[in-house]
Design an enzyme around this catalytic site. Sequence first.
Site, mmCIF file in Angstrom:
data_model
loop_
_atom_site.group_PDB
_atom_site.id
_atom_site.type_symbol
_atom_site.label_atom_id
_atom_site.label_comp_id
_atom_site.label_asym_id
_atom_site.label_seq_id
_atom_site.Cartn_x
_atom_site.Cartn_y
_atom_site.Cartn_z
ATOM 1 N N CYS A 143 14.600 -2.376 -6.349
ATOM 2 C CA CYS A 143 14.275 -2.089 -7.747
ATOM 3 C C CYS A 143 12.870 -2.620 -8.003
ATOM 4 O O CYS A 143 12.623 -3.824 -7.854
ATOM 5 C CB CYS A 143 15.293 -2.772 -8.661
ATOM 6 S SG CYS A 143 14.871 -2.770 -10.422
ATOM 7 N N CYS B 29 9.136 3.312 -8.912
ATOM 8 C CA CYS B 29 10.544 3.122 -9.272
ATOM 9 C C CYS B 29 11.355 3.850 -8.215
ATOM 10 O O CYS B 29 11.020 4.979 -7.835
ATOM 11 C CB CYS B 29 10.835 3.684 -10.659
ATOM 12 S SG CYS B 29 12.595 3.703 -11.106
#
EC number: 5.1.1.3
Length: 265
Positions: free
Chosen positions: A70, A179
């Site tokens: 992440c 991302c």
Amino acid sequence: MVLGLFDSGLGGLTVLREIARRLPAQPVIYFADTARLPYGSRTPAEICRYVREILHWFEQQGVQRVLMACNTSSALALPVVASEYALKVGGLIAPAARAAARRGRRIGVIATAATVQSHAYTRAIQALTPRAQVWEVACPEFVPLVEGGRLLGEEVRSVARRYLAPLVEQRIDTLVYGCTHYPYLAPVIGDLLPASVRCVDPAVAAVAELAAALPPSRRLETRAACHFFVSGDPVRFAQAAYPWLDYYPQVQAVALPPLPAAQTN
């Protein structure tokens, strides 16, 4: 050694797929914090608390090494919490920055609002290549599109075109998927960029560095198990993950344990 991966949802599966390709013998525990998705709109304090809870739980599961799958957690929590644990904890920002800086001089980064506001990518890239110019664009609509399975079509193209327009205007030569959800949109994103733009997937960069750091036995062809856990609905996650894993995973819902008192501040 058991490796822990975590993300807010499906995005980290891009990292898991790369591990399955490069390190098929590596046992993995994957945790998706779906009850608190998305992380990109959370405050730094919230993200640090969530990450501490996840790392505490990983310790209880016998995990020895963690890769934050992440970017938002890597940008905001890794510098703060990594030293608090005996676990080896790594992230995505540094490997992706190294990959981008090798050839890029006009680098675009698309990421969550929290990652963009941290300027973690700009700092990491310019520390390696001070003359590099970096433009960061927040793309808050991308994660809901991916989590909702909406990856193609005019709606996605319209949203992507709007986010990419300022980067195309700056004539970027490199684009970082800041991302882990965003590579799912690569067909649309790539179609909207000039053919000369090189795209950097942090999953590929991070797993390449992880593979280099692990013993050769982890690179054998024997397939190791991956165990999936979520903080939200396990059935919904399994259904959403199926197209990306090519199998229907067994997913267990867990309630993260409370943090020790010393870590609640």
